[in-house]
Design a protein around this motif. Sequence first.
Motif, mmCIF file in Angstrom:
data_model
loop_
_atom_site.group_PDB
_atom_site.id
_atom_site.type_symbol
_atom_site.label_atom_id
_atom_site.label_comp_id
_atom_site.label_asym_id
_atom_site.label_seq_id
_atom_site.Cartn_x
_atom_site.Cartn_y
_atom_site.Cartn_z
ATOM 1 N N ALA A 158 13.068 -2.742 6.606
ATOM 2 C CA ALA A 158 13.779 -2.411 5.315
ATOM 3 C C ALA A 158 14.281 -4.031 5.476
ATOM 4 O O ALA A 158 14.379 -4.581 4.313
ATOM 5 N N GLU A 159 14.461 -4.551 6.189
ATOM 6 C CA GLU A 159 15.652 -6.405 6.408
ATOM 7 C C GLU A 159 14.278 -6.874 5.384
ATOM 8 O O GLU A 159 14.438 -7.434 4.593
ATOM 9 N N MET A 160 13.198 -6.699 5.610
ATOM 10 C CA MET A 160 11.969 -7.559 4.804
ATOM 11 C C MET A 160 11.731 -7.652 3.642
ATOM 12 O O MET A 160 11.906 -8.116 1.924
ATOM 13 N N LYS A 161 11.968 -5.686 3.639
ATOM 14 C CA LYS A 161 12.127 -4.925 1.797
ATOM 15 C C LYS A 161 12.697 -5.307 1.388
ATOM 16 O O LYS A 161 13.030 -6.115 0.006
ATOM 17 N N LYS A 162 14.348 -6.314 1.547
ATOM 18 C CA LYS A 162 15.317 -6.282 0.954
ATOM 19 C C LYS A 162 15.166 -7.207 0.220
ATOM 20 O O LYS A 162 15.600 -8.007 -0.725
ATOM 21 N N GLN A 163 14.915 -8.114 1.449
ATOM 22 C CA GLN A 163 15.030 -9.805 1.176
ATOM 23 C C GLN A 163 13.846 -10.420 0.450
ATOM 24 O O GLN A 163 13.852 -10.965 -0.709
ATOM 25 N N LEU A 164 12.834 -9.129 0.391
ATOM 26 C CA LEU A 164 11.578 -9.930 -0.746
ATOM 27 C C LEU A 164 11.644 -9.252 -1.966
ATOM 28 O O LEU A 164 11.640 -9.729 -3.254
ATOM 29 N N GLU A 165 12.919 -8.590 -2.259
ATOM 30 C CA GLU A 165 13.663 -7.729 -3.009
ATOM 31 C C GLU A 165 14.360 -9.114 -4.642
ATOM 32 O O GLU A 165 13.975 -9.233 -5.940
ATOM 33 N N ALA A 166 14.800 -9.862 -3.393
ATOM 34 C CA ALA A 166 15.162 -11.305 -5.131
ATOM 35 C C ALA A 166 13.986 -12.489 -4.802
ATOM 36 O O ALA A 166 14.979 -13.151 -5.638
ATOM 37 N N CYS A 167 12.721 -11.698 -4.468
ATOM 38 C CA CYS A 167 12.204 -13.040 -5.443
ATOM 39 C C CYS A 167 10.771 -12.561 -6.176
ATOM 40 O O CYS A 167 10.455 -11.365 -6.478
ATOM 41 N N PRO A 168 10.915 -14.040 -7.054
ATOM 42 C CA PRO A 168 10.347 -12.597 -8.934
ATOM 43 C C PRO A 168 8.995 -12.949 -8.465
ATOM 44 O O PRO A 168 8.356 -14.029 -8.571
ATOM 45 N N LEU A 169 8.306 -11.700 -7.372
ATOM 46 C CA LEU A 169 7.169 -11.101 -7.105
ATOM 47 C C LEU A 169 6.288 -9.898 -8.371
ATOM 48 O O LEU A 169 7.344 -9.465 -8.321
ATOM 49 N N LEU A 170 5.194 -10.167 -7.916
ATOM 50 C CA LEU A 170 5.154 -9.227 -9.295
ATOM 51 C C LEU A 170 3.689 -8.975 -7.943
ATOM 52 O O LEU A 170 2.954 -9.621 -8.443
ATOM 53 N N ILE A 171 3.728 -7.504 -7.111
ATOM 54 C CA ILE A 171 2.443 -7.541 -6.209
ATOM 55 C C ILE A 171 2.034 -5.734 -6.545
ATOM 56 O O ILE A 171 2.663 -4.980 -7.292
ATOM 57 N N GLU A 172 0.780 -6.411 -7.353
ATOM 58 C CA GLU A 172 -0.156 -4.869 -7.579
ATOM 59 C C GLU A 172 -0.846 -4.089 -6.276
ATOM 60 O O GLU A 172 -1.523 -4.896 -5.369
ATOM 61 N N ASP A 173 -0.431 -3.293 -5.792
ATOM 62 C CA ASP A 173 -1.496 -2.839 -4.404
ATOM 63 C C ASP A 173 -2.313 -1.798 -5.112
ATOM 64 O O ASP A 173 -1.784 -0.523 -5.221
ATOM 65 N N ILE A 174 -3.827 -1.913 -5.275
ATOM 66 C CA ILE A 174 -4.910 -1.061 -5.332
ATOM 67 C C ILE A 174 -5.419 -0.517 -4.274
ATOM 68 O O ILE A 174 -6.215 0.287 -4.111
ATOM 69 N N ALA A 175 -5.088 -1.340 -2.870
ATOM 70 C CA ALA A 175 -5.541 -0.283 -1.832
ATOM 71 C C ALA A 175 -5.479 1.192 -1.424
ATOM 72 O O ALA A 175 -4.626 0.615 -1.357
ATOM 73 N N MET A 176 -6.597 1.563 -1.092
ATOM 74 C CA MET A 176 -6.455 2.810 -0.191
ATOM 75 C C MET A 176 -6.189 2.902 0.973
ATOM 76 O O MET A 176 -6.706 1.794 1.435
ATOM 77 N N THR A 177 -5.655 3.590 1.704
ATOM 78 C CA THR A 177 -6.162 3.714 2.705
ATOM 79 C C THR A 177 -6.651 5.130 3.686
ATOM 80 O O THR A 177 -6.279 6.116 4.401
ATOM 81 N N SER A 178 -7.682 5.634 2.622
ATOM 82 C CA SER A 178 -8.569 6.991 3.146
ATOM 83 C C SER A 178 -9.757 6.295 2.753
ATOM 84 O O SER A 178 -10.530 5.083 2.638
ATOM 85 N N GLY A 179 -10.713 7.421 2.676
ATOM 86 C CA GLY A 179 -12.125 6.866 2.503
ATOM 87 C C GLY A 179 -12.232 6.765 3.646
ATOM 88 O O GLY A 179 -12.632 6.329 4.796
ATOM 89 N N ASP A 180 -13.460 4.950 3.062
ATOM 90 C CA ASP A 180 -14.013 4.016 3.852
ATOM 91 C C ASP A 180 -12.684 2.908 4.366
ATOM 92 O O ASP A 180 -12.980 2.242 5.106
ATOM 93 N N ASN A 181 -11.446 3.072 4.037
ATOM 94 C CA ASN A 181 -10.563 2.138 4.619
ATOM 95 C C ASN A 181 -9.399 2.866 5.686
ATOM 96 O O ASN A 181 -8.146 2.895 4.647
ATOM 97 N N PRO A 182 -9.808 3.771 6.365
ATOM 98 C CA PRO A 182 -8.352 4.834 6.808
ATOM 99 C C PRO A 182 -7.172 4.542 7.939
ATOM 100 O O PRO A 182 -8.334 3.610 8.786
ATOM 101 N N TYR A 183 -6.835 4.835 8.490
ATOM 102 C CA TYR A 183 -6.091 4.438 9.355
ATOM 103 C C TYR A 183 -6.304 5.021 10.797
ATOM 104 O O TYR A 183 -7.645 5.796 10.238
ATOM 105 N N GLN A 184 -6.501 4.495 11.521
ATOM 106 C CA GLN A 184 -7.638 4.637 12.913
ATOM 107 C C GLN A 184 -7.089 5.643 13.411
ATOM 108 O O GLN A 184 -5.485 6.445 13.543
ATOM 109 N N ALA A 185 -7.679 6.872 14.012
ATOM 110 C CA ALA A 185 -7.927 7.946 14.697
ATOM 111 C C ALA A 185 -6.699 7.818 15.426
ATOM 112 O O ALA A 185 -5.479 9.364 16.953
ATOM 113 N N GLU A 186 -6.930 7.009 16.702
ATOM 114 C CA GLU A 186 -6.280 6.551 18.088
ATOM 115 C C GLU A 186 -4.526 6.214 18.088
ATOM 116 O O GLU A 186 -3.815 6.738 18.337
ATOM 117 N N HIS A 187 -4.249 6.278 15.806
ATOM 118 C CA HIS A 187 -2.638 5.634 16.016
ATOM 119 C C HIS A 187 -2.252 6.952 15.884
ATOM 120 O O HIS A 187 -2.273 7.663 14.832
#
Length: 435
Positions: A158-187
Motif C-alpha cells: 500500500a505504501e509503495m503504491k502511493k509513492q509510485l502514484e507520484a511518478c510520471p510513469l505509464l505502466i501497461e500490464d498485459i501479463a496473464m497469471t493464468s494458463g501457462d503463467n499461473p500462480y503456483q499450486a503450493e502458494h
Amino acid sequence: KVQQDLVVGGIAYPKDAWTNTPGTILSKIPKRLHDQADHPIGILRSQIESHFKGFTPVSPAAAVVTVKENFDELGFAPDHPGRSMTDSYYLNKDNMLRTHTSAHEVATFRAGHDSWLLSADVYRRDEIDSSHYPAFHQMEGARVWEQSDLAVLKKLNAEMKKQLEACPLLIEDIAMTSGDNPYQAEHDPEFAAEVAQNLKHSLNSLIFRLFGQTRPGGAASNEEPLKVRWIEAFFPFTSPSYEVEVWWGGEWLEILGCGVVKQQTLITADVPHKIGWAFGLGLERIAMILFSIPDIRLFWSEDARFTKQFQAGQITTFQPYSKYPPCIKDISFWLPETASEEHGAKAAGGGGAVVQGRKPFHENDFCEIVRDVAGDLVENVNLIDDFTHKKTGRKSKCYRITYRSMDRSLSNEEVNKLQSIASGRLVDEMGLELR
Ligand code: PHE
C-alpha cells in the motif's frame, strides 16, 4: 604431454568431451568490471544497490559453477537448449561458466538472506555484433517473506503504491497469471498475488529511477511519462514470470526477466517456509543506454580515452573518440556433407578430438573461432548469403566479418593475417570447405 586439466582460479578441472571454453574467455574472469567503482558497469551496479535500500549486496567469487547450480536445481529440463555446448561454456561435463546469476539463488537463499542483490560476470556463446559479447554482467535481486507475514507485505504494498502514484510513469500490464503463467499450486493465491504486486512496484520504481529523468538524446523528461510494459514470460524457476520493457527511442527495449520464485528453489535452499520474488537484469544493456555507449566491446577497453571518462556515482554521456575505419572481409564456404551433419557425433569442441562425423554447423561455433583469433577486433559477423546447391544438395554460406579496433587503425595486412588464421581453423575444426 597433452594438458589434461583446465585450471581456473587455482582449481584444476579435468577436460572431457564437454570442454569448450577457450583461454580468451577464461582471461575475462579476473577483470571483475562490476567491482570497479568508476567503470560504467560498477557505477550502474552501485546506483541499483543504492535504490534498493536495505538489500544485502552479494558478489560471488567464482565464475565457475556446477551444472547442477546453473541448470538442474533451477528446474531446467534435460533437453533445454541453454544446456547445449553451442550455447554455454563448459569446463567439463559437471562444471561450467555461469550463464546467469540465477545460478546463485539457492546458495544465497540458503545463507539466510531475505533481500539481496547479487552482481557477477556471466558467460554465453553467442553471435557477434555491437550488443552481444560472450562475457557480460548480470544483477540478480530477490526478496522473500515468511509465509506468515501477509499483513506486513500488504502494508508495504500500500505504501509503495502511493509513492509510485507520484511518478510520471505509464505502466501497461498485459501479463496473464493464468494458463501457462499461473500462480503456483503450493502458494496461497492471495499471498502470491501480493508478492507479484511487490515485484512490480519494486521494479517499476527502479526503472523510473534509472530511466525517468532523461529521454534518448538527453531530452527532458517532462513532456511525456516514461512508458513501461509488463509481458508474460517463461523461466523454469519462476511462476508467474514476466519480462519488463521500456519504451525508449521509439521501440520497446527488454530490460529484465523476473517472477515469483518457484517454491522448489526455496525448499532446496532449506527455507521452505518463505515466499518471494526474483529478477535478473543485464547490466551492459542498461549501461549502453544510460551512458550512450555504442559498442559492447568498449566496456572491456583499457584505453584511457574510455576509462578516464567515468567517475564513481555519476551517469555521464560517453563522448566517442574518433571511430577508426572498419576493414571488411567476406568468407564463403561449403558446409560438410549433409550426411555427416545429421549424424554428427555429440563430442568434439575446444581441443577435444573430433569423433567420426561432424556436429551440425552452428553459427556460435563459427563466431567462437573468429573471436578466439581476432579478439575484440571483430565488430560484427553477419550472414550475407545462404544457399543450397540444386543438384548436389550441398549447403553454402557466406559471412561478412567486420574488423575494427576501438583504439587504432588496422592495416589491411594485419587483418588479412587474422582472416587467414581464422579460415584455417574453420576448415580444421568445423570441416568447412572454402570456396
Ligand atoms: N536468469 C534469467 C535470465 O538470465 C533472468 C531471471 C532472473 C528471470 C530471476 C527470473 C528470475 O534470463
